[in-house]
Design a protein around this motif. Structure first.
Motif, PDB file in Angstrom:
ATOM      1  N   LYS A 241       0.834  -1.204   0.000  1.00 43.59           N
ATOM      2  CA  LYS A 241       0.000   0.000   0.000  1.00 43.59           C
ATOM      3  C   LYS A 241       0.862   1.244   0.000  1.00 43.59           C
ATOM      4  O   LYS A 241       0.550   2.235  -0.667  1.00 43.59           O
ATOM      5  CB  LYS A 241      -0.929  -0.006   1.208  1.00 43.59           C
ATOM      6  N   GLN A 242       1.986   1.209   0.732  1.00 40.63           N
ATOM      7  CA  GLN A 242       2.876   2.361   0.778  1.00 40.63           C
ATOM      8  C   GLN A 242       3.438   2.681  -0.603  1.00 40.63           C
ATOM      9  O   GLN A 242       3.504   3.846  -1.010  1.00 40.63           O
ATOM     10  CB  GLN A 242       4.023   2.089   1.748  1.00 40.63           C
ATOM     11  N   ARG A 243       3.828   1.639  -1.347  1.00 36.76           N
ATOM     12  CA  ARG A 243       4.357   1.856  -2.696  1.00 36.76           C
ATOM     13  C   ARG A 243       3.289   2.445  -3.612  1.00 36.76           C
ATOM     14  O   ARG A 243       3.566   3.315  -4.438  1.00 36.76           O
ATOM     15  CB  ARG A 243       4.879   0.541  -3.281  1.00 36.76           C
ATOM     16  N   VAL A 244       2.047   1.966  -3.465  1.00 34.76           N
ATOM     17  CA  VAL A 244       0.959   2.485  -4.295  1.00 34.76           C
ATOM     18  C   VAL A 244       0.669   3.935  -3.922  1.00 34.76           C
ATOM     19  O   VAL A 244       0.428   4.783  -4.794  1.00 34.76           O
ATOM     20  CB  VAL A 244      -0.302   1.615  -4.137  1.00 34.76           C
ATOM     21  N   GLU A 245       0.702   4.249  -2.622  1.00 36.95           N
ATOM     22  CA  GLU A 245       0.507   5.633  -2.193  1.00 36.95           C
ATOM     23  C   GLU A 245       1.574   6.543  -2.780  1.00 36.95           C
ATOM     24  O   GLU A 245       1.272   7.654  -3.249  1.00 36.95           O
ATOM     25  CB  GLU A 245       0.525   5.718  -0.662  1.00 36.95           C
ATOM     26  N   ASN A 246       2.814   6.073  -2.802  1.00 34.83           N
ATOM     27  CA  ASN A 246       3.893   6.869  -3.391  1.00 34.83           C
ATOM     28  C   ASN A 246       3.667   7.076  -4.887  1.00 34.83           C
ATOM     29  O   ASN A 246       3.952   8.148  -5.430  1.00 34.83           O
ATOM     30  CB  ASN A 246       5.241   6.185  -3.153  1.00 34.83           C
ATOM     31  N   ALA A 247       3.140   6.039  -5.538  1.00 35.31           N
ATOM     32  CA  ALA A 247       2.843   6.151  -6.973  1.00 35.31           C
ATOM     33  C   ALA A 247       1.733   7.167  -7.223  1.00 35.31           C
ATOM     34  O   ALA A 247       1.795   7.962  -8.169  1.00 35.31           O
ATOM     35  CB  ALA A 247       2.454   4.789  -7.530  1.00 35.31           C
ATOM     36  N   LEU A 248       0.721   7.154  -6.365  1.00 38.62           N
ATOM     37  CA  LEU A 248      -0.372   8.124  -6.498  1.00 38.62           C
ATOM     38  C   LEU A 248       0.144   9.543  -6.274  1.00 38.62           C
ATOM     39  O   LEU A 248      -0.220  10.471  -7.009  1.00 38.62           O
ATOM     40  CB  LEU A 248      -1.491   7.801  -5.509  1.00 38.62           C
ATOM     41  N   LEU A 249       0.989   9.728  -5.270  1.00 40.89           N
ATOM     42  CA  LEU A 249       1.561  11.045  -5.000  1.00 40.89           C
ATOM     43  C   LEU A 249       2.362  11.567  -6.187  1.00 40.89           C
ATOM     44  O   LEU A 249       2.374  12.769  -6.465  1.00 40.89           O
ATOM     45  CB  LEU A 249       2.449  10.981  -3.755  1.00 40.89           C
ATOM     46  N   SER A 250       3.009  10.630  -6.894  1.00 48.22           N
ATOM     47  CA  SER A 250       3.831  11.038  -8.038  1.00 48.22           C
ATOM     48  C   SER A 250       3.002  11.570  -9.201  1.00 48.22           C
ATOM     49  O   SER A 250       3.542  12.204 -10.111  1.00 48.22           O
ATOM     50  CB  SER A 250       4.691   9.861  -8.513  1.00 48.22           C
ATOM     51  N   THR A 251       1.680  11.329  -9.175  1.00 47.50           N
ATOM     52  CA  THR A 251       0.807  11.831 -10.248  1.00 47.50           C
ATOM     53  C   THR A 251       0.489  13.311 -10.080  1.00 47.50           C
ATOM     54  O   THR A 251      -0.051  13.934 -10.999  1.00 47.50           O
ATOM     55  CB  THR A 251      -0.505  11.034 -10.322  1.00 47.50           C
ATOM     56  N   GLY A 252       0.785  13.869  -8.896  1.00 47.60           N
ATOM     57  CA  GLY A 252       0.581  15.296  -8.681  1.00 47.60           C
ATOM     58  C   GLY A 252      -0.645  15.609  -7.834  1.00 47.60           C
ATOM     59  O   GLY A 252      -1.628  14.869  -7.831  1.00 47.60           O
ATOM     60  N   ILE A 253      -0.564  16.738  -7.108  1.00 49.25           N
ATOM     61  CA  ILE A 253      -1.649  17.131  -6.210  1.00 49.25           C
ATOM     62  C   ILE A 253      -2.937  17.423  -6.970  1.00 49.25           C
ATOM     63  O   ILE A 253      -4.040  17.095  -6.512  1.00 49.25           O
ATOM     64  CB  ILE A 253      -1.232  18.368  -5.376  1.00 49.25           C
ATOM     65  N   ASP A 254      -2.829  18.044  -8.143  1.00 48.42           N
ATOM     66  CA  ASP A 254      -4.037  18.358  -8.919  1.00 48.42           C
ATOM     67  C   ASP A 254      -4.809  17.094  -9.259  1.00 48.42           C
ATOM     68  O   ASP A 254      -6.044  17.060  -9.157  1.00 48.42           O
ATOM     69  CB  ASP A 254      -3.673  19.106 -10.207  1.00 48.42           C
ATOM     70  N   ASN A 255      -4.098  16.062  -9.657  1.00 45.17           N
ATOM     71  CA  ASN A 255      -4.746  14.794  -9.990  1.00 45.17           C
ATOM     72  C   ASN A 255      -5.380  14.167  -8.746  1.00 45.17           C
ATOM     73  O   ASN A 255      -6.498  13.639  -8.803  1.00 45.17           O
ATOM     74  CB  ASN A 255      -3.732  13.833 -10.600  1.00 45.17           C
ATOM     75  N   LEU A 256      -4.697  14.262  -7.608  1.00 42.23           N
ATOM     76  CA  LEU A 256      -5.240  13.725  -6.362  1.00 42.23           C
ATOM     77  C   LEU A 256      -6.484  14.494  -5.937  1.00 42.23           C
ATOM     78  O   LEU A 256      -7.450  13.904  -5.426  1.00 42.23           O
ATOM     79  CB  LEU A 256      -4.178  13.771  -5.262  1.00 42.23           C
ATOM     80  N   ASN A 257      -6.492  15.806  -6.134  1.00 44.86           N
ATOM     81  CA  ASN A 257      -7.673  16.608  -5.804  1.00 44.86           C
ATOM     82  C   ASN A 257      -8.880  16.172  -6.628  1.00 44.86           C
ATOM     83  O   ASN A 257     -10.006  16.116  -6.128  1.00 44.86           O
ATOM     84  CB  ASN A 257      -7.391  18.097  -6.026  1.00 44.86           C
ATOM     85  N   ASP A 258      -8.623  15.844  -7.902  1.00 46.60           N
ATOM     86  CA  ASP A 258      -9.715  15.347  -8.755  1.00 46.60           C
ATOM     87  C   ASP A 258     -10.255  14.026  -8.219  1.00 46.60           C
ATOM     88  O   ASP A 258     -11.472  13.795  -8.220  1.00 46.60           O
ATOM     89  CB  ASP A 258      -9.225  15.163 -10.190  1.00 46.60           C
ATOM     90  N   MET A 259      -9.351  13.138  -7.779  1.00 42.93           N
ATOM     91  CA  MET A 259      -9.782  11.861  -7.205  1.00 42.93           C
ATOM     92  C   MET A 259     -10.595  12.080  -5.931  1.00 42.93           C
ATOM     93  O   MET A 259     -11.620  11.432  -5.702  1.00 42.93           O
ATOM     94  CB  MET A 259      -8.559  10.993  -6.882  1.00 42.93           C
ATOM     95  N   ALA A 260     -10.121  12.996  -5.079  1.00 38.29           N
ATOM     96  CA  ALA A 260     -10.801  13.250  -3.816  1.00 38.29           C
ATOM     97  C   ALA A 260     -12.178  13.859  -4.026  1.00 38.29           C
ATOM     98  O   ALA A 260     -13.103  13.618  -3.237  1.00 38.29           O
ATOM     99  CB  ALA A 260      -9.941  14.174  -2.952  1.00 38.29           C
ATOM    100  N   ALA A 261     -12.328  14.658  -5.088  1.00 44.69           N
ATOM    101  CA  ALA A 261     -13.614  15.303  -5.369  1.00 44.69           C
ATOM    102  C   ALA A 261     -14.632  14.335  -5.956  1.00 44.69           C
ATOM    103  O   ALA A 261     -15.836  14.608  -5.982  1.00 44.69           O
ATOM    104  CB  ALA A 261     -13.400  16.480  -6.318  1.00 44.69           C
ATOM    105  N   SER A 262     -14.163  13.191  -6.413  1.00 43.41           N
ATOM    106  CA  SER A 262     -15.056  12.194  -7.000  1.00 43.41           C
ATOM    107  C   SER A 262     -15.802  11.432  -5.916  1.00 43.41           C
ATOM    108  O   SER A 262     -15.336  11.286  -4.791  1.00 43.41           O
ATOM    109  CB  SER A 262     -14.251  11.223  -7.856  1.00 43.41           C
ATOM    110  N   ASP A 263     -16.973  10.945  -6.260  1.00 45.94           N
ATOM    111  CA  ASP A 263     -17.739  10.109  -5.332  1.00 45.94           C
ATOM    112  C   ASP A 263     -17.313   8.650  -5.397  1.00 45.94           C
ATOM    113  O   ASP A 263     -17.803   7.822  -4.631  1.00 45.94           O
ATOM    114  CB  ASP A 263     -19.243  10.195  -5.652  1.00 45.94           C
ATOM    115  N   GLU A 264     -16.393   8.334  -6.318  1.00 42.24           N
ATOM    116  CA  GLU A 264     -16.006   6.944  -6.541  1.00 42.24           C
ATOM    117  C   GLU A 264     -14.661   6.638  -5.899  1.00 42.24           C
ATOM    118  O   GLU A 264     -13.801   7.507  -5.742  1.00 42.24           O
ATOM    119  CB  GLU A 264     -15.936   6.652  -8.046  1.00 42.24           C
TER     120      GLU A 264
END
Length: 293
Positions: A241-264
């Motif tokens: 899970k830690q490696r996947v979290e690091n991979a998600l972080l590498s996609t950028g904060i803007d992309n993470l904000n889009d994920m967080a704003a989603s209901d899915e």
């Protein structure tokens, strides 16, 4: 469990590593649900990577072997740690093509011959070692042999084999790599060449019940060798899970904000073991918070 053994000539001028990778390749097939020809191709690459990993010296070293010859199987990747524990991925796991002219699985046609073989060794240096050579056959073993001779200037012989049952399960898999070291006498080279020309294929020897030790001794018969070591290997993915979290972080904060704003939920699947990691929008928000502290 698989098994790797290593032997060296008593004068240190030639070396052989051999493996029975049947269980390892079986696990690979069960994970990726590969067709028979892809099982043979990816199984050979995985077996080679396992031996090449075991040849590394550092505990945290790893090797990645990648081949893409433009064939229908697409990219084939195998990664191994320094204990010879590999993991693998193929872009297209199911490829249905006719048998070759010899009535065998047509690995060459599945892999293709228009491309490169890449070897990436991570040995704890600032930059990894990257070697690449053109694909010369698409049968994997010949391409590994060519890589060692061309990129590492080490005369080598690589033999690999995977035998697939009619139900697509793996009956046998294994291989060996012989390397000539500095000072190897011509008479030794002649013996090795004669042995390689006369001994059965890897799968034939495994079918006869031969062990990795017996295969190594058969390939080096007529030469005085001594055993260096042996180890047990398994298909081993290092995802977490830690490696996947690091991979998600590498996609950028803007992309993470889009994920967080989603209901899915966000689902990430490991290419090597198919394990799924699920992150809720709240999980993504927590990840963003930790990254922006």
């Amino acid at each position: 469990m698989g098994k790797i053994v290593r032997y060296i000539m008593t004068d240190g001028s030639a070396f052989i590593i051999a493996t029975d990778s049947t269980d390892v390749v079986s696990e690979m097939e069960q994970i990726h649900k590969t067709s028979a020809t892809v099982t043979a191709a990816l199984g050979r690459l995985t077996t080679a990577a396992s031996m090449m990993g075991d040849m590394l010296k550092g505990d945290d070293d790893s090797v990645t072997v990648r081949i893409n010859g433009g064939g229908p199987a697409g990219d084939l990747i195998a990664v191994s740690d320094s204990d010879g524990n590999p993991r693998a991925y193929v872009q297209n796991p199911v490829v249905e093509i006719p048998l070759n002219a010899k009535g065998k699985l047509d690995v060459r046609a599945a892999v293709g011959t228009d491309g490169q073989l890449y070897v990436i060794k991570d040995m704890g240096m600032r930059e990894p070692y990257i070697g690449q050579t053109p694909i010369i056959s698409g049968e994997i073993a010949e391409d590994i042999t060519n890589y060692f001779a061309t990129s590492e200037q080490t005369p080598s012989v690589c033999a690999l084999g995977v035998l697939v049952n009619p139900d697509l399960s793996v009956k046998h898999a294994g291989g060996y790599i012989i390397q000539l070291l500095p000072g190897c006498d011509e008479s030794v080279i002649d013996i090795i060449e004669r042995n390689i020309a006369e001994i059965p294929s890897v799968t034939e020897m495994l079918e006869q019940g031969m062990s990795a030790d017996e295969i190594a001794k058969k390939a080096m018969q007529g030469i005085e060798i001594e055993k260096l070591d042996e180890c047990v290997t398994s298909y081993k993915c290092n995802c977490s899970k830690q490696r996947v979290e690091n991979a998600l972080l590498s996609t950028g904060i803007d992309n993470l904000n889009d994920m967080a704003a989603s209901d899915e939920d966000t689902e990430v699947e490991c290419h090597f073991c198919n394990k799924k990691y699920v992150f809720t929008p709240e999980d993504i928000k927590s990840l963003i918070k930790s990254a922006t502290k």
